[in-house]
Motif scaffolding. Structure first.
Motif, PDB file in Angstrom:
ATOM      1  N   GLU A  67       0.819  -1.209   0.000  1.00  0.00           N
ATOM      2  CA  GLU A  67       0.000   0.000   0.000  1.00  0.00           C
ATOM      3  C   GLU A  67       0.854   1.261   0.000  1.00  0.00           C
ATOM      4  O   GLU A  67       0.501   2.265  -0.628  1.00  0.00           O
ATOM      5  CB  GLU A  67      -0.935  -0.008   1.220  1.00  0.00           C
ATOM      6  CG  GLU A  67      -2.091  -0.972   1.100  1.00  0.00           C
ATOM      7  CD  GLU A  67      -2.946  -0.663  -0.118  1.00  0.00           C
ATOM      8  OE1 GLU A  67      -3.440   0.474  -0.229  1.00  0.00           O
ATOM      9  OE2 GLU A  67      -3.092  -1.546  -0.974  1.00  0.00           O
ATOM     10  N   VAL A  71       0.639   4.243  -2.786  1.00  0.00           N
ATOM     11  CA  VAL A  71       0.435   5.659  -2.468  1.00  0.00           C
ATOM     12  C   VAL A  71       1.558   6.501  -3.060  1.00  0.00           C
ATOM     13  O   VAL A  71       1.310   7.569  -3.635  1.00  0.00           O
ATOM     14  CB  VAL A  71       0.351   5.857  -0.935  1.00  0.00           C
ATOM     15  CG1 VAL A  71       0.332   7.351  -0.596  1.00  0.00           C
ATOM     16  CG2 VAL A  71      -0.901   5.188  -0.380  1.00  0.00           C
ATOM     17  N   GLU A  86      -7.575   9.684  -4.533  1.00  0.00           N
ATOM     18  CA  GLU A  86      -7.361   8.240  -4.387  1.00  0.00           C
ATOM     19  C   GLU A  86      -6.150   7.970  -3.494  1.00  0.00           C
ATOM     20  O   GLU A  86      -6.172   7.070  -2.643  1.00  0.00           O
ATOM     21  CB  GLU A  86      -7.149   7.595  -5.759  1.00  0.00           C
ATOM     22  CG  GLU A  86      -6.970   6.078  -5.671  1.00  0.00           C
ATOM     23  CD  GLU A  86      -6.724   5.439  -7.021  1.00  0.00           C
ATOM     24  OE1 GLU A  86      -6.384   4.239  -7.041  1.00  0.00           O
ATOM     25  OE2 GLU A  86      -6.852   6.128  -8.051  1.00  0.00           O
ATOM     26  N   ARG A  90      -6.225   5.944   0.083  1.00  0.00           N
ATOM     27  CA  ARG A  90      -5.370   4.790   0.360  1.00  0.00           C
ATOM     28  C   ARG A  90      -4.426   5.071   1.529  1.00  0.00           C
ATOM     29  O   ARG A  90      -4.083   4.168   2.303  1.00  0.00           O
ATOM     30  CB  ARG A  90      -4.585   4.401  -0.884  1.00  0.00           C
ATOM     31  CG  ARG A  90      -5.477   3.986  -2.032  1.00  0.00           C
ATOM     32  CD  ARG A  90      -4.729   3.363  -3.170  1.00  0.00           C
ATOM     33  NE  ARG A  90      -4.304   2.005  -2.874  1.00  0.00           N
ATOM     34  CZ  ARG A  90      -4.054   1.089  -3.800  1.00  0.00           C
ATOM     35  NH1 ARG A  90      -4.210   1.379  -5.077  1.00  0.00           N
ATOM     36  NH2 ARG A  90      -3.655  -0.114  -3.464  1.00  0.00           N
TER      37      ARG A  90
END
Length: 346
Positions: A67, A71, A86, A90
């Motif tokens: 993740e 990002v 978005e 995240r």
């Protein structure tokens, strides 16, 4: 005869003792066997718990790295507000993953991941600022009609361009030049009561700096909150979706609800806190904690908007990065006694 009788009695008594000893042998063996089985079960359970924790750490490490990379990729290539949002979504999920994993993470690992989140949040704020359209100065277009080139009621001799500068409102000192519509706050103020409503700060980053003896009330749901170089201030804030940062503050009283609280170089400050992960103090002294008690109309709606779990509050679960001894409490923070928690918020 008496001697013979005594000898016989002694033999009988000795026989009875031996029988009792023999009768206790099975019981002793059973007890030892039970203790042995319990010890085996304890070791087995401990081994299973260690395996579960290792699996959790492995899952967390892989999920966090995945993740985080996603990002970072979004932030590097974000050329639109949609991609930036978005990335923000995240990043919030990454913060929640860390919050849910604090119980089995070592202090060093926790610190490293939190610092990574701080860097990502700073990068997000920077990208948001870059995407904001810059205000450009422009001269007023002269119309062909000479009569329309002069504003009615304008002072004679003032060119239209100069006149347009005079008519534009100056930025308020309280708001400050914070550089982006995503950021709001107050700076360089003393002995004032300052407020922002929910419509002004919803999901924005709030920056409060260089305030002295001020009362600040923030109604609503900010994204982040940062308080720096404040002295003698009272800060009341609605639920913050991600992180609250304090730095270089003293003699303050705060009521904050957030996912993560980090305090650096701060002293003699009371904090009424709701936090879903752990609070962190570093280079601090005289910090006192109590449960979050501030309330206002629509606070339930703001909690729902923030995504915070109101049933989860680790207000007294604090990590002190300057105090590593686990068998002794840190001298740098403490729980505020109940008799000292009656604060007049209004």
């Amino acid at each position: 005869i008496e001697s013979a009788g005594c000898s016989a009695a002694a033999v009988r008594n000795g026989g009875m003792e031996s029988q009792r000893d023999l009768s206790l042998v099975p019981e002793r063996l059973q007890r030892r066997e039970q203790e042995r089985q319990l010890e085996v079960e304890r070791r087995k359970q401990k081994r299973q718990n260690q395996e579960v924790e290792e699996e959790k750490r492995d899952f967390f490490t892989a999920a966090f790295a995945r993740e985080r990379a996603a990002v970072e990729e979004l932030l590097e290539g974000a050329g639109s507000v949609e991609l930036l949002e978005e990335a923000a979504s995240r990043l919030q999920g990454l913060q929640k993953l860390l919050n849910d994993s604090v119980l089995f993470l070592a202090a060093y690992d926790l610190r490293q991941r939190q610092e990574a989140l701080v860097r990502l949040q700073a990068a997000l704020a920077e990208r948001r600022q870059e995407l904001q359209p810059k205000k450009r100065f422009a001269f007023k277009t002269r119309r062909k009609d000479a009569a329309s080139s002069t504003k009615v009621g304008a002072a004679p001799g003032i060119p239209p361009a100069v006149e347009s500068i005079q008519d534009s409102p100056l930025p308020q000192k309280a708001e400050g030049d914070l550089g982006s519509s995503w950021v709001c706050g107050f700076s360089n103020l003393e002995s004032q009561v300052l407020e922002k409503r929910a419509s002004e700060l919803h999901q924005r980053d709030v920056l409060l700096t260089e305030l002295s003896n001020c009362t600040v009330k923030l109604y609503g749901n900010p994204n982040t909150l940062r308080l720096t170089k404040a002295h003698g201030c009272k800060l009341l804030c609605g639920p913050v979706s991600t992180s609250v940062f304090l730095e270089d503050c003293s003699d303050c009283v705060l009521a904050v609800a957030c996912q993560q609280l980090r305090i650096h170089s701060t002293k003699d400050t009371r904090i009424f806190l709701q936090v879903t992960s752990r609070a962190i103090v570093e280079d601090c002294s005289g910090i006192q904690f109590a449960p979050y008690t501030w309330s206002y109309p629509e606070i339930d709606k703001d909690f729902e908007s923030s995504g915070l779990d109101r049933s989860k509050n680790n207000w007294n679960d604090v990590d002190d990065f300057n105090w590593l001894a686990r068998d002794m409490a840190s001298p740098n923070w403490s729980v505020l006694p109940e008799e000292e928690r009656n604060i007049q918020w209004d």
